[in-house]
Enzyme design. Structure first.
Site, PDB file in Angstrom:
ATOM      1  N   LYS A   9     -28.936  52.167   4.899  1.00  0.00           N
ATOM      2  CA  LYS A   9     -28.084  53.055   4.091  1.00  0.00           C
ATOM      3  C   LYS A   9     -28.385  52.778   2.626  1.00  0.00           C
ATOM      4  O   LYS A   9     -28.914  51.714   2.268  1.00  0.00           O
ATOM      5  CB  LYS A   9     -26.581  52.808   4.349  1.00  0.00           C
ATOM      6  CG  LYS A   9     -26.068  51.395   4.062  1.00  0.00           C
ATOM      7  CD  LYS A   9     -25.775  51.092   2.604  1.00  0.00           C
ATOM      8  CE  LYS A   9     -25.390  49.648   2.404  1.00  0.00           C
ATOM      9  NZ  LYS A   9     -25.498  49.235   0.972  1.00  0.00           N
ATOM     10  N   GLY A 104     -29.011  46.035   6.173  1.00  0.00           N
ATOM     11  CA  GLY A 104     -29.777  45.678   7.375  1.00  0.00           C
ATOM     12  C   GLY A 104     -29.007  44.836   8.378  1.00  0.00           C
ATOM     13  O   GLY A 104     -28.885  45.207   9.555  1.00  0.00           O
ATOM     14  N   ASP A 139     -19.748  46.244   5.551  1.00  0.00           N
ATOM     15  CA  ASP A 139     -20.519  47.477   5.756  1.00  0.00           C
ATOM     16  C   ASP A 139     -20.527  47.940   7.206  1.00  0.00           C
ATOM     17  O   ASP A 139     -20.907  49.064   7.496  1.00  0.00           O
ATOM     18  CB  ASP A 139     -21.996  47.205   5.407  1.00  0.00           C
ATOM     19  CG  ASP A 139     -22.280  47.422   3.946  1.00  0.00           C
ATOM     20  OD1 ASP A 139     -23.420  47.137   3.524  1.00  0.00           O
ATOM     21  OD2 ASP A 139     -21.366  47.868   3.245  1.00  0.00           O
TER      22      ASP A 139
HETATM   23  C1  LIG Z   1     -22.669  45.350  -1.310  1.00  0.00           C
HETATM   24  C2  LIG Z   1     -22.529  46.250  -0.121  1.00  0.00           C
HETATM   25  C3  LIG Z   1     -22.303  47.696  -0.562  1.00  0.00           C
HETATM   26  O1  LIG Z   1     -22.412  48.545   0.510  1.00  0.00           O
HETATM   27  O2  LIG Z   1     -23.665  46.271   0.731  1.00  0.00           O
HETATM   28  P1  LIG Z   1     -25.077  45.523   0.639  1.00  0.00           P
HETATM   29  O3  LIG Z   1     -25.568  45.571  -0.773  1.00  0.00           O
HETATM   30  O4  LIG Z   1     -24.805  44.112   1.087  1.00  0.00           O
HETATM   31  O5  LIG Z   1     -25.977  46.288   1.580  1.00  0.00           O
HETATM   32  C4  LIG Z   1     -21.348  45.784   0.743  1.00  0.00           C
HETATM   33  O6  LIG Z   1     -20.129  45.885   0.060  1.00  0.00           O
HETATM   34  C5  LIG Z   1     -21.564  44.340   1.210  1.00  0.00           C
HETATM   35  O7  LIG Z   1     -20.991  44.272   2.443  1.00  0.00           O
HETATM   36  P2  LIG Z   1     -21.503  43.090   3.413  1.00  0.00           P
HETATM   37  O8  LIG Z   1     -22.975  42.857   3.226  1.00  0.00           O
HETATM   38  O9  LIG Z   1     -20.992  43.393   4.763  1.00  0.00           O
HETATM   39  O10 LIG Z   1     -20.775  41.871   2.760  1.00  0.00           O
HETATM   40  P3  LIG Z   1     -20.138  40.715   3.584  1.00  0.00           P
HETATM   41  O11 LIG Z   1     -21.215  40.030   4.347  1.00  0.00           O
HETATM   42  O12 LIG Z   1     -18.934  41.247   4.282  1.00  0.00           O
HETATM   43  O13 LIG Z   1     -19.638  39.789   2.382  1.00  0.00           O
HETATM   44  C6  LIG Z   1     -20.492  38.938   1.698  1.00  0.00           C
HETATM   45  C7  LIG Z   1     -19.690  38.458   0.484  1.00  0.00           C
HETATM   46  O14 LIG Z   1     -19.674  39.499  -0.484  1.00  0.00           O
HETATM   47  C8  LIG Z   1     -18.401  39.582  -1.131  1.00  0.00           C
HETATM   48  N1  LIG Z   1     -17.805  40.912  -0.871  1.00  0.00           N
HETATM   49  C9  LIG Z   1     -18.282  41.716   0.135  1.00  0.00           C
HETATM   50  C10 LIG Z   1     -17.723  42.981   0.324  1.00  0.00           C
HETATM   51  C11 LIG Z   1     -16.648  43.377  -0.508  1.00  0.00           C
HETATM   52  N2  LIG Z   1     -16.055  44.583  -0.327  1.00  0.00           N
HETATM   53  N3  LIG Z   1     -16.188  42.536  -1.486  1.00  0.00           N
HETATM   54  C12 LIG Z   1     -16.759  41.316  -1.690  1.00  0.00           C
HETATM   55  O15 LIG Z   1     -16.343  40.571  -2.602  1.00  0.00           O
HETATM   56  C13 LIG Z   1     -17.548  38.470  -0.529  1.00  0.00           C
HETATM   57  O16 LIG Z   1     -17.702  37.306  -1.333  1.00  0.00           O
HETATM   58  C14 LIG Z   1     -18.210  38.218   0.811  1.00  0.00           C
HETATM   59  O17 LIG Z   1     -18.014  36.906   1.281  1.00  0.00           O
HETATM   60  N1  LIG Z   2     -29.786  40.868  11.874  1.00  0.00           N
HETATM   61  C1  LIG Z   2     -30.018  40.511  10.593  1.00  0.00           C
HETATM   62  N2  LIG Z   2     -30.954  41.153   9.866  1.00  0.00           N
HETATM   63  C2  LIG Z   2     -31.175  40.816   8.566  1.00  0.00           C
HETATM   64  N3  LIG Z   2     -30.503  39.844   7.895  1.00  0.00           N
HETATM   65  C3  LIG Z   2     -29.571  39.172   8.599  1.00  0.00           C
HETATM   66  C4  LIG Z   2     -29.274  39.474   9.965  1.00  0.00           C
HETATM   67  N4  LIG Z   2     -28.285  38.661  10.381  1.00  0.00           N
HETATM   68  C5  LIG Z   2     -27.958  37.877   9.324  1.00  0.00           C
HETATM   69  N5  LIG Z   2     -28.735  38.159   8.248  1.00  0.00           N
HETATM   70  C6  LIG Z   2     -28.611  37.505   6.921  1.00  0.00           C
HETATM   71  O1  LIG Z   2     -28.066  38.494   6.031  1.00  0.00           O
HETATM   72  C7  LIG Z   2     -28.656  38.364   4.744  1.00  0.00           C
HETATM   73  C8  LIG Z   2     -28.541  39.686   4.046  1.00  0.00           C
HETATM   74  O2  LIG Z   2     -29.429  40.574   4.683  1.00  0.00           O
HETATM   75  P1  LIG Z   2     -29.081  42.160   4.723  1.00  0.00           P
HETATM   76  O3  LIG Z   2     -27.764  42.386   5.358  1.00  0.00           O
HETATM   77  O4  LIG Z   2     -30.279  42.831   5.333  1.00  0.00           O
HETATM   78  O5  LIG Z   2     -29.063  42.507   3.165  1.00  0.00           O
HETATM   79  P2  LIG Z   2     -27.953  43.353   2.347  1.00  0.00           P
HETATM   80  O6  LIG Z   2     -26.662  42.594   2.544  1.00  0.00           O
HETATM   81  O7  LIG Z   2     -28.458  43.305   0.935  1.00  0.00           O
HETATM   82  O8  LIG Z   2     -27.919  44.717   2.900  1.00  0.00           O
HETATM   83  C9  LIG Z   2     -30.093  37.920   5.051  1.00  0.00           C
HETATM   84  O9  LIG Z   2     -30.615  37.176   3.963  1.00  0.00           O
HETATM   85  C10 LIG Z   2     -29.940  37.073   6.318  1.00  0.00           C
HETATM   86  O10 LIG Z   2     -29.829  35.693   5.965  1.00  0.00           O
END
Ligand SMILES: C[C@@](CO)(OP(=O)(O)O)[C@H](O)COP(=O)(O)OP(=O)(O)OC[C@H]1O[C@@H](n2ccc(N)nc2=O)[C@H](O)[C@@H]1O
Ligand SMILES: Nc1ncnc2c1ncn2[C@@H]1O[C@H](COP(=O)(O)OP(=O)(O)O)[C@@H](O)[C@H]1O
Length: 257
Positions: A9, A104, A139
């Site tokens: 996404k 991812g 997410d």
């Molecule tokens: C930033 C976003 C935007 O879509 O996506 P990615 O860039 O990772 O793809 C999301 O909010 C990422 O969601 P996700 O990747 O599931 O984050 P999580 O593993 O739940 O959280 C990792 C850490 O990010 C912070 N976190 C996450 C989501 C949120 N709404 N507020 C936060 O403050 C928290 O410290 C949490 O412990």
């Molecule tokens: N199935 C998985 N695929 C990719 N990363 C994973 C997975 N499970 C756990 N992780 C951990 O999640 C971290 C964030 O990866 P990803 O979710 O792909 O990035 P983002 O949060 O930026 O979208 C990676 O560095 C990895 O350590």
């Protein structure tokens, strides 16, 4: 052999609205990327413990797919689910770059939950599956609903379908990986006092293409972009002019002309 695609996404826009219990509340347009996905399949194999193949560099314990399995097992206490994964391993064909702001890990978790729910006949309704998914990552609910485009609110658990055709997007993911937790932490420490809720009122009603054209400044579209630039100063030198930034990064995107 049961298999499912776990699509990436992008966040067309992402605006932080507050912070509660360690998480930021947000409003964001999520758009599914049709031509970028991981593929998960359940392949017959005698497994003593839950087995994932294909996620190099990620331990089983920290893999979101394993966390999804544990969540389903706790929620259902279903012996068929447990025995199924002593007879099958999860094989992942990874294509989505990690730490790229493309969801991812979360998409893999959601894809696993959707496929296991079907194959093991767990009969969990989509809303409940999304609620369970939200305990694995913010997410995950978006990927459980599997909409092409959606407005996402709350911590990521409120997902409302947005009716529009998917955009043809060009993605550019630099070598630099962005740690989501660090980017959010940087936002909270440096930028959260600057949020102006009225500045993005009504964005959720605009089509994604129109909004990108209207709000020409990518920094305005995604509150995590300036936070990522602070957390990773080297990002500035590799940011392509005028390209949008997805999630916590590091992927940039633009609409293909
Ligand atoms: C930033 C976003 C935007 O879509 O996506 P990615 O860039 O990772 O793809 C999301 O909010 C990422 O969601 P996700 O990747 O599931 O984050 P999580 O593993 O739940 O959280 C990792 C850490 O990010 C912070 N976190 C996450 C989501 C949120 N709404 N507020 C936060 O403050 C928290 O410290 C949490 O412990
Ligand atoms: N199935 C998985 N695929 C990719 N990363 C994973 C997975 N499970 C756990 N992780 C951990 O999640 C971290 C964030 O990866 P990803 O979710 O792909 O990035 P983002 O949060 O930026 O979208 C990676 O560095 C990895 O350590």
């Amino acid at each position: 052999m049961p298999s499912i695609n776990a699509h990436a996404k992008v966040n067309i826009f992402l605006k932080i609205t507050g912070h509660q219990n360690g998480y930021h509340t947000l409003i964001s347009r999520f758009m599914k990327i049709d031509d970028l996905y991981d593929t998960l399949s359940f392949e017959p194999s005698e497994c003593e413990t839950f087995t994932i193949e294909g996620c190099e560099g990620v331990s089983t314990e920290s893999n979101t797919i394993y966390k999804a399995y544990q969540t389903l097992l706790e929620a259902t206490q279903n012996p068929d689910l447990e025995s199924y994964f002593t007879q099958h391993k999860v094989v992942v064909r990874k294509r989505i770059p990690s730490q790229a702001g493309l969801g991812g890990g979360s998409s893999d978790a959601a894809a696993f939950m959707r496929l296991a729910n079907e194959v093991c006949k767990l009969n969990i309704k989509k809303k409940e599956l999304a609620r369970l998914g939200s305990t694995i990552g913010a997410d995950v609910p978006f990927f459980i609903y599997n909409y092409t485009s959606a407005n996402v609110n709350g911590f990521g658990e409120i997902v409302e379908k947005f009716d529009e055709a998917p955009l043809k997007l060009e993605l550019y993911t630099p070598q630099l990986g962005c740690d989501t937790a660090l980017v959010y932490k940087t936002f909270k420490e440096n930028l959260i006092e600057e949020i102006v809720p009225c500045s993005f009122m009504g964005w959720e009603n605009y089509g994604s293409r129109d909004l990108i054209e209207l709000i020409a400044d990518p920094i305005m579209l995604n509150d995590l972009y300036p936070a990522a630039l602070l957390a990773y100063p080297e990002l500035k030198n590799i940011s392509p002019d005028g390209w949008c930034f997805s999630g916590s990064g590091s992927t940039f995107f633009r609409v293909k002309s």
